[in-house]
Design a protein around this motif. Structure first.
Motif, PDB file in Angstrom:
ATOM      1  N   PRO A 113       0.820  -1.217   0.000  1.00  0.00           N
ATOM      2  CA  PRO A 113       0.000   0.000   0.000  1.00  0.00           C
ATOM      3  C   PRO A 113       0.855   1.268   0.000  1.00  0.00           C
ATOM      4  CG  PRO A 113      -0.789  -1.560   1.640  1.00  0.00           C
ATOM      5  CD  PRO A 113       0.529  -2.081   1.132  1.00  0.00           C
ATOM      6  N   TRP A 114       0.458   2.240  -0.773  1.00  0.00           N
ATOM      7  CA  TRP A 114       1.145   3.536  -0.810  1.00  0.00           C
ATOM      8  C   TRP A 114       0.682   4.438   0.320  1.00  0.00           C
ATOM      9  CZ3 TRP A 114       1.665   5.823  -6.409  1.00  0.00           C
ATOM     10  CH2 TRP A 114       2.481   4.985  -7.167  1.00  0.00           C
ATOM     11  N   VAL A 115      -0.546   4.234   0.744  1.00  0.00           N
ATOM     12  CA  VAL A 115      -1.123   5.040   1.810  1.00  0.00           C
ATOM     13  C   VAL A 115      -1.116   4.185   3.073  1.00  0.00           C
ATOM     14  CG1 VAL A 115      -3.210   6.259   2.568  1.00  0.00           C
ATOM     15  CG2 VAL A 115      -2.570   6.258   0.142  1.00  0.00           C
ATOM     16  N   GLY A 116      -0.766   4.801   4.192  1.00  0.00           N
ATOM     17  CA  GLY A 116      -0.592   4.057   5.441  1.00  0.00           C
ATOM     18  C   GLY A 116      -1.873   3.622   6.118  1.00  0.00           C
ATOM     19  N   THR A 117      -2.805   3.082   5.360  1.00  0.00           N
ATOM     20  CA  THR A 117      -4.024   2.529   5.938  1.00  0.00           C
ATOM     21  C   THR A 117      -4.032   1.029   5.678  1.00  0.00           C
ATOM     22  OG1 THR A 117      -5.252   3.004   3.911  1.00  0.00           O
ATOM     23  CG2 THR A 117      -5.350   4.663   5.654  1.00  0.00           C
ATOM     24  N   PRO A 118      -4.627   0.253   6.575  1.00  0.00           N
ATOM     25  CA  PRO A 118      -4.629  -1.207   6.390  1.00  0.00           C
ATOM     26  C   PRO A 118      -5.393  -1.625   5.129  1.00  0.00           C
ATOM     27  CG  PRO A 118      -5.403  -0.600   8.591  1.00  0.00           C
ATOM     28  CD  PRO A 118      -5.293   0.658   7.800  1.00  0.00           C
ATOM     29  N   LYS A 119      -4.769  -2.447   4.333  1.00  0.00           N
ATOM     30  CA  LYS A 119      -5.391  -2.992   3.129  1.00  0.00           C
ATOM     31  C   LYS A 119      -5.020  -4.470   3.077  1.00  0.00           C
ATOM     32  CE  LYS A 119      -5.208   1.252   0.376  1.00  0.00           C
ATOM     33  NZ  LYS A 119      -5.289   2.126   1.475  1.00  0.00           N
ATOM     34  N   TYR A 120      -6.010  -5.308   3.360  1.00  0.00           N
ATOM     35  CA  TYR A 120      -5.752  -6.738   3.440  1.00  0.00           C
ATOM     36  C   TYR A 120      -6.498  -7.548   2.391  1.00  0.00           C
ATOM     37  CZ  TYR A 120      -3.932  -5.324   7.953  1.00  0.00           C
ATOM     38  OH  TYR A 120      -3.212  -4.694   8.937  1.00  0.00           O
ATOM     39  N   ILE A 121      -7.314  -6.902   1.602  1.00  0.00           N
ATOM     40  CA  ILE A 121      -8.104  -7.622   0.598  1.00  0.00           C
ATOM     41  C   ILE A 121      -7.358  -7.561  -0.730  1.00  0.00           C
ATOM     42  CG2 ILE A 121     -10.297  -7.687  -0.640  1.00  0.00           C
ATOM     43  CD1 ILE A 121     -11.540  -6.380   1.882  1.00  0.00           C
ATOM     44  N   VAL A 122      -7.124  -8.731  -1.311  1.00  0.00           N
ATOM     45  CA  VAL A 122      -6.416  -8.835  -2.578  1.00  0.00           C
ATOM     46  C   VAL A 122      -7.448  -9.013  -3.689  1.00  0.00           C
ATOM     47  CG1 VAL A 122      -4.692 -10.099  -3.916  1.00  0.00           C
ATOM     48  CG2 VAL A 122      -4.471  -9.947  -1.412  1.00  0.00           C
ATOM     49  N   VAL A 123      -7.377  -8.131  -4.683  1.00  0.00           N
ATOM     50  CA  VAL A 123      -8.287  -8.207  -5.821  1.00  0.00           C
ATOM     51  C   VAL A 123      -7.462  -8.481  -7.072  1.00  0.00           C
ATOM     52  CG1 VAL A 123     -10.012  -6.985  -7.217  1.00  0.00           C
ATOM     53  CG2 VAL A 123      -9.911  -6.617  -4.740  1.00  0.00           C
ATOM     54  N   ALA A 124      -7.928  -9.418  -7.875  1.00  0.00           N
ATOM     55  CA  ALA A 124      -7.281  -9.745  -9.151  1.00  0.00           C
ATOM     56  C   ALA A 124      -8.209  -9.346 -10.288  1.00  0.00           C
ATOM     57  CB  ALA A 124      -6.981 -11.241  -9.234  1.00  0.00           C
ATOM     58  N   VAL A 125      -7.623  -8.790 -11.333  1.00  0.00           N
ATOM     59  CA  VAL A 125      -8.366  -8.475 -12.549  1.00  0.00           C
ATOM     60  C   VAL A 125      -7.845  -9.394 -13.645  1.00  0.00           C
ATOM     61  CG1 VAL A 125      -8.913  -6.729 -14.288  1.00  0.00           C
ATOM     62  CG2 VAL A 125      -8.679  -6.065 -11.866  1.00  0.00           C
ATOM     63  N   ALA A 126      -8.686 -10.321 -14.078  1.00  0.00           N
ATOM     64  CA  ALA A 126      -8.351 -11.185 -15.210  1.00  0.00           C
ATOM     65  C   ALA A 126      -8.626 -10.388 -16.477  1.00  0.00           C
ATOM     66  CB  ALA A 126      -9.199 -12.451 -15.175  1.00  0.00           C
ATOM     67  N   VAL A 127      -7.589 -10.132 -17.244  1.00  0.00           N
ATOM     68  CA  VAL A 127      -7.701  -9.245 -18.405  1.00  0.00           C
ATOM     69  C   VAL A 127      -8.282 -10.002 -19.598  1.00  0.00           C
ATOM     70  CG1 VAL A 127      -6.402  -7.804 -20.018  1.00  0.00           C
ATOM     71  CG2 VAL A 127      -5.817  -7.801 -17.577  1.00  0.00           C
ATOM     72  N   ASP A 128      -9.380  -9.468 -20.129  1.00  0.00           N
ATOM     73  CA  ASP A 128     -10.005 -10.012 -21.338  1.00  0.00           C
ATOM     74  C   ASP A 128      -9.506  -9.299 -22.587  1.00  0.00           C
ATOM     75  OD1 ASP A 128     -11.634 -11.721 -19.802  1.00  0.00           O
ATOM     76  OD2 ASP A 128     -13.156 -10.162 -19.567  1.00  0.00           O
ATOM     77  N   GLU A 129      -9.169  -8.021 -22.440  1.00  0.00           N
ATOM     78  CA  GLU A 129      -8.793  -7.195 -23.590  1.00  0.00           C
ATOM     79  C   GLU A 129      -7.775  -6.155 -23.144  1.00  0.00           C
ATOM     80  OE1 GLU A 129     -11.083  -3.741 -26.093  1.00  0.00           O
ATOM     81  OE2 GLU A 129     -12.241  -5.499 -25.489  1.00  0.00           O
ATOM     82  N   ILE A 130      -6.755  -5.935 -23.961  1.00  0.00           N
ATOM     83  CA  ILE A 130      -5.757  -4.913 -23.674  1.00  0.00           C
ATOM     84  C   ILE A 130      -5.499  -4.125 -24.949  1.00  0.00           C
ATOM     85  CG2 ILE A 130      -3.826  -6.496 -24.096  1.00  0.00           C
ATOM     86  CD1 ILE A 130      -2.305  -4.970 -21.839  1.00  0.00           C
TER      87      ILE A 130
END
Length: 151
Positions: A113-130
């Motif tokens: 995290p860049w900001v000093g707040t707790p972030k514990y949830i991991v999100v993945a983006v499966a890319v369909d199009e780029i």
């Protein structure tokens, strides 16, 4: 016909090959995520990492998690302007929260995290199009600008 065949010599718009777009994403770490929430499109800045052909980011409970849980359809964009050139890469895909052993992938990636707040949830983006574009900029006003003298 491929979209890459439409680029002409001297054209200020250059279509990036998908691998060039992925390389651009791998060399950056900050972009904007667009997601749906309660009938509206939201866009938020996030820092991210690339894992193969998916993007990962950390977050806390809130609108991003609720949005991707209710509707996994997302878009993501990273831009850069350097001198007289701009680059933009846009991906579209499906986001989901990682659970259990799957979320430990984050330990192998340069993502904190860049900001000093707790972030514990991991999100993945499966890319369909780029898609990516590089633009040769013509900004004549930058050359005509008179800067204030320094004291």
């Amino acid at each position: 016909m491929s979209e890459y065949q439409y680029e002409f010599a001297g054209d200020p718009v250059h279509v990036l090959h998908p691998e060039e777009s992925w390389e651009f994403l791998r060399t950056h770490e900050f972009g904007r995520l667009a997601f749906h929430l309660v009938g509206a499109v939201h866009i938020v800045p996030i820092n991210y990492a690339v894992d193969g052909t998916r993007l990962l980011f950390l977050t806390a409970e809130g609108s991003k998690v609720l949005g991707v849980t209710m509707n996994d359809d997302v878009a993501f964009e990273v831009d850069e302007i350097v001198a007289e050139h701009a680059t933009s890469v846009v991906v579209r895909g499906r986001a989901h929260v990682l659970h259990g052993d799957e979320e430990y992938i984050i330990e192998q990636l340069p993502l904190r995290p860049w900001v000093g707040t707790p972030k514990y949830i991991v999100v993945a983006v499966a890319v369909d199009e780029i898609s990516g574009r590089r633009f040769d900029l013509s900004r004549p006003w930058t050359h005509a600008r008179v800067d204030a003298p320094e004291d």
